[in-house]
Each structure stands twice: as structure tokens, then as C-alpha cells.
Design an enzyme around this catalytic site. Structure first.
Site, PDB file in Angstrom:
ATOM      1  CG  ASP A  43       3.443   1.253   9.591  1.00 26.55           C
ATOM      2  OD1 ASP A  43       3.369   1.528   8.149  1.00 26.55           O
ATOM      3  OD2 ASP A  43       3.195   2.183  10.204  1.00 26.55           O
ATOM      4  NE  ARG A  46      -7.629   4.675   5.702  1.00 26.75           N
ATOM      5  CZ  ARG A  46      -6.988   5.874   6.265  1.00 26.75           C
ATOM      6  NH1 ARG A  46      -7.433   6.060   7.473  1.00 26.75           N
ATOM      7  NH2 ARG A  46      -5.977   6.281   5.733  1.00 26.75           N
ATOM      8  NE  ARG A  70       1.064  10.238  10.416  1.00 31.15           N
ATOM      9  CZ  ARG A  70       0.628   9.381   9.918  1.00 31.15           C
ATOM     10  NH1 ARG A  70      -0.569   8.927  10.123  1.00 31.15           N
ATOM     11  NH2 ARG A  70       1.242   8.998   8.900  1.00 31.15           N
ATOM     12  NE  ARG A  88      -1.294  12.335   8.186  1.00 34.68           N
ATOM     13  CZ  ARG A  88       0.060  12.678   7.766  1.00 34.68           C
ATOM     14  NH1 ARG A  88       0.522  11.318   7.069  1.00 34.68           N
ATOM     15  NH2 ARG A  88       0.677  13.754   7.562  1.00 34.68           N
ATOM     16  CB  CYS A  95      -4.485   9.737  12.329  1.00 34.85           C
ATOM     17  SG  CYS A  95      -2.937   9.238  12.363  1.00 34.85           S
ATOM     18  CE  LYS A 143      -1.594   1.359   3.942  1.00 33.98           C
ATOM     19  NZ  LYS A 143      -1.396   2.808   4.333  1.00 33.98           N
ATOM     20  CG  ASN A 144       2.224   2.580   3.446  1.00 37.87           C
ATOM     21  OD1 ASN A 144       1.070   3.048   3.352  1.00 37.87           O
ATOM     22  ND2 ASN A 144       2.777   2.394   4.848  1.00 37.87           N
TER      23      ASN A 144
END
Ligand code: EPZ
Length: 431
Positions: A310, A402, A122, A93, A117, A22-23
Site C-alpha cells: 500500500d 476512500r 481480488r 470489497r 479492482c 482504515k484497514n
């Protein structure tokens, strides 16, 4: 809102394939704004956050479609729009990733200021400082970052380090603003995460000139234009670590296929210190199985190649059941402990002392209703439910959707007793 119902105590066994990162996909999709021609991005996971990024790209004049096999085709059809609206940015974000490409290519940007968040404030001050050092003029007005990129260019040296280490998406923004700038840009204290390396390789595929990929100093030599490219996203190291932790949590035997072990050195080392046996197979296959004593471990989250923030919540879930006290220190987001209260509801013994959680191992967790809150904390609650005795109900799983591609299907395929229910079919609010 969707919930997961989990019956704990079942050892997971079998093979599961990891999805694209995802990132990595998010900044790479944003970077397609820089391309003069069509791009074909393969291995893009099917996630809410990806859908949000595609909606943002469409508002910015990009034709962007994701097919069922995970391929996204993009093409810039209108370079006039430059505004990433609050309605979309407030739901993710990481939308800030379009700021650099807009300044780099269209020389102007209006990007809604991303909110905070649950994992803590952030800020984007490093993004702003880095882009300003590149020659952009940025100001915040009525909740939007307004940028003028006409001054970008010339030989520049930029320092991107912050009080909590380098900035991952900030490095991406400065890179994307620099690749079309006249002159040479040296970025000091750039983030080295695999996802940043992937973005560098994608930009290079477009025709950018970047040296030092993978290290803390990146040198960008500006080029006139960037063409389209075909590119495959790297596997998601955080999903891989989460699935391996699920195998360990349930004392099963789980093989994760398609991961890149080099991206997981720290998580694999911590699993082994915890007493989990890890086998490295052909083609990057990783298997967790067989367990000595559940040993306590001390972990500090650090920038790559350190232990990733994470995976902190997921490892903590594993450490709640161990012979002794573990110390979990969060150096990236000192407030990233929202999962502690929910784990305590399940019987975990955890005490917070500043940026450190002291986890006193217990014999087992007990299932109960818990509330998902942020993406990775929610995954930790699923792991806890899988390992607990009895039933666990995880509410608000839209957080998980997500960042994890149909995680309940992947876990069920490994034998987990988990199912998604939607008692009231109410639409998920903007997270
Ligand atoms: C990326 O966020 C990831 N998100 C995060 O993953 C990840 O936790 C984080 O990097 C750290 O690895 C994406 O890539 C989309 P940072 P990012 O800028 O880039 C401070 C997930 O669960 N900082 O590297 O926003 C910041 O507060 C998400 O997938 C500043 O002070 O993180 C933090 O303490 C969560 N000023 C530290 O630096 C800034 O301008 C690292 O932040 C920017 C950041």
C-alpha cells in the site's frame, strides 16, 4: 467530480497528526456483529469506506453511529438479517469482512461476491477455504457467497497461506468465525499485519481467547459469548508513510505525530536508503528532513514486516526523481502499476518488466492533468504533483477520499498549494 489543483515546488514544513487506520477500523467494525452488548470504537477515521461499512452494518441489524470526534457506537438490535447487498459491497470489497462475523455469530451469511479492482484480481478463495476448514458450508450463487455456519466447531487446524503470502482480511474472517466456535482452532500462515493484530486485541477485549497475536500461528479457544467493549483503533501506518513521503518529495521538514514507528520499520529504512534523514522523536513523532543525494533504491513489496504494497506507488513517485535506476518489484499484487502511466505523463522514466518497474531517475517531474484510479495510486499522483514543477490537476479524487481523511487540508496545513475544486458537482459514481 472533485479534483485537486496542485502548484508544485513548495517544500512542506510543519507537523501533521495521523488518523486512525482504515484497514483496522473496517474489520473491527465488522467484528462488532459478534458482540452481545454495545461497543464504543474510538479513533475511527472519517472516510467513504467507513461510511459504507456503517451502512452495511445497519442493513445487518446493527445500530451504528459515528460522531464528529471519530467515535463509533454500535449495538446489535436485530440478528435476523444476514445479507450484505451487492449495491453496497460493489463500492467496497472490504465488505467481505462481515462474512466471518456473520458465520461465527448468526451461523448464516449471504455476502455479495466482491468484485476485482484496478490493482488486479481480488480472489477470496482463501477466505472460502479457511472458513470451510472451520466447518462452514459455503457456495456461490447468483453473485453471492451463501454460508451455513452450523457445522463450525471442533478442534481444527487451518492453513491460510496463498501464492502471494497470507491473506489479511481472510485471516480476520477466519478469526471472527472461530472465536465463538466450540473447541480450539489453530490458524497457520495467518497474516501478521498490525491491523490483524489490532483486530485480535479487539476480539480479546470482547472476551475472546487468542494466543500468538503478531505471529503467523494463531490459536483460538472458543468461548460461549462475547460482550461489548470500548476500543481505540491504531494509527494508520499507510497514511503516516504517505505524509512522510510528501515531506521527502518536496525536500521539506515534516513531522508526523501519533504514528506507531514500530509499524513503519520497512518504509523508514527505505526512506533512509533513498537519502532522506529520519528523526525519531518523543511519543512516536517522526520527522523527515535534510537530504543527501537522492539515491536510487531497490524495493520488493512483501507481507508485514516487509515493505507494504500500500506504499509502493507513493515510494515510486519519490524514486522518479533520483540519481540512478531503482527497481520496484510488486510481490503482493503483480499488476499494481496503474500509477506508472500517469507518472510517465509527468515526465517519469519507468519501464515495466513483469512484476518489476525499472524507474530511471530524472531531474524533476512536470505538472500536468492526471487521473486518479485507485486509492494508493491517487495518493502517489498527489505526491508527484507536490514535487513537480508547475501545476497538476488530479481528477476523480473520490478514490482518495476512500482512504485518506481530508488529505488536502492536512497537506495545505504543511504549506502545500493544493485545493479541491468541483467543476460540475456531479455525484461521485460508485468506485
Ligand atoms: C488488505 O486487503 C488491505 N485491505 C489492502 O489494502 C492491502 O493491500 C492488502 O491487505 C495486502 O496487504 C484491507 O485490509 C481492507 P490479502 P486483502 O487478502 O485482505 C491474494 C488499501 O489500499 N489472495 O492480504 O484483500 C491477493 O490477490 C487496500 O487500503 C488470494 O489469492 O488482501 C493478494 O495477491 C488495497 N486469495 C494477496 O493474496 C484470497 O482468498 C494478499 O491479499 C485472498 C487474497
Amino acid at each position: 467530480m472533485d479534483r485537486f489543483l496542485i502548484e508544485g515546488g513548495v517544500p512542506l514544513t510543519g507537523e501533521v497528526r495521523v488518523s486512525g487506520a482504515k484497514n483496522s477500523a473496517l474489520p473491527i467494525l465488522a467484528a462488532t456483529l459478534l458482540a452481545d452488548g454495545p461497543c464504543r470504537i474510538e479513533g475511527v477515521p472519517d472516510l467513504r469506506d467507513i461510511d459504507t461499512m456503517l451502512r452495511i452494518l445497519r442493513t445487518l441489524g446493527v445500530r451504528a453511529e459515528r460522531s464528529a470526534d471519530g467515535t463509533v457506537e454500535t449495538e446489535v438490535v436485530d440478528e435476523a438479517p444476514c445479507r450484505a447487498p451487492y449495491e453496497l459491497v460493489k463500492t467496497m470489497r472490504a465488505s467481505i469482512c462481515v462474512l466471518g462475523p456473520l458465520l461465527g455469530r448468526r451461523r448464516r451469511a449471504e455476502v455479495s461476491f466482491p468484485g476485482g479492482c484496478v490493482i488486479g484480481p481480488r480472489p477470496v478463495d482463501l477466505h472460502v477455504a479457511g472458513l470451510s476448514a472451520l466447518g462452514a458450508e459455503l457456495r456461490v450463487e447468483a453473485g453471492y457467497i451463501l454460508g451455513d455456519g452450523r457445522g463450525i466447531g471442533g478442534d481444527r487446524e487451518i492453513y491460510l497461506g496463498g501464492p502471494y503470502g497470507p491473506t489479511v482480511t481472510g485471516t480476520g474472517n477466519v478469526l471472527c468465525a472461530a472465536v465463538l466456535a466450540r473447541g480450539t482452532t489453530i490458524i497457520q500462515s495467518a497474516a501478521c499485519e498490525p491491523e490483524v493484530q489490532d483486530l485480535c486485541r479487539f476480539l480479546t477485549a470482547l472476551g475472546a481467547k487468542i494466543e500468538g497475536i503478531g505471529g503467523p500461528t494463531l490459536t483460538v479457544t472458543g468461548v460461549e459469548r462475547l460482550q461489548g467493549a470500548r476500543y481505540r483503533i491504531i494509527p494508520d501506518r499507510i497514511e503516516a508513510g504517505t505524509l512522510l513521503a510528501a515531506g521527502a518529495m518536496t525536500y521539506g521538514k515534516v513531522t508526523v505525530l501519533g504514528a506507531e514507528p514500530r509499524h513503519l520499520s520497512a518504509p523508514l529504512a527505505l526512506l533512509e536508503r533513498r537519502g532522506v534523514r529520519v528523526l525519531r522523536g518523543a511519543g512516536g513523532a517522526l520527522t523527515v528532513h535534510g537530504y543527501d543525494r537522492a539515491r536510487p533504491v531497490d524495493v520488493v513489496t512483501l507481507p508485514y514486516p516487509g515493505f507494504p504494497t500500500d506504499l509502493q506507488a507513493q515510494l515510486m513517485a519519490l524514486l522518479t526523481v533520483a540519481d540512478g535506476n531503482s527497481f520496484v518489484t510488486e510481490k503482493i499484487y503483480p499488476e499494481r502499476f496503474i500509477h506508472v502511466a500517469e507518472l510517465q505523463r509527468m515526465g517519469a522514466k519507468i519501464r515495466k518488466e513483469g512484476p518489476t518497474a525499472i524507474v530511471e531517475g530524472v531531474d524533476h517531474l512536470s505538472g500536468c492533468p492526471v487521473m486518479a484510479s485507485d486509492l494508493r495510486a491517487s495518493a502517489a499522483l498527489v505526491l508527484a504533483g507536490l514535487g513537480a514543477r508547475g501545476s497538476t490537476e488530479v481528477d476523480r479524487v473520490y478514490h482518495i477520499d476512500r482512504g485518506y481523511e481530508r488529505i488536502e487540508e492536512k497537506l495545505a496545513a504543511l504549506g502545500a498549494r493544493i485545493r479541491r475544486v468541483n467543476p460540475d458537482r456531479s455525484p461521485a459514481p460508485d468506485s
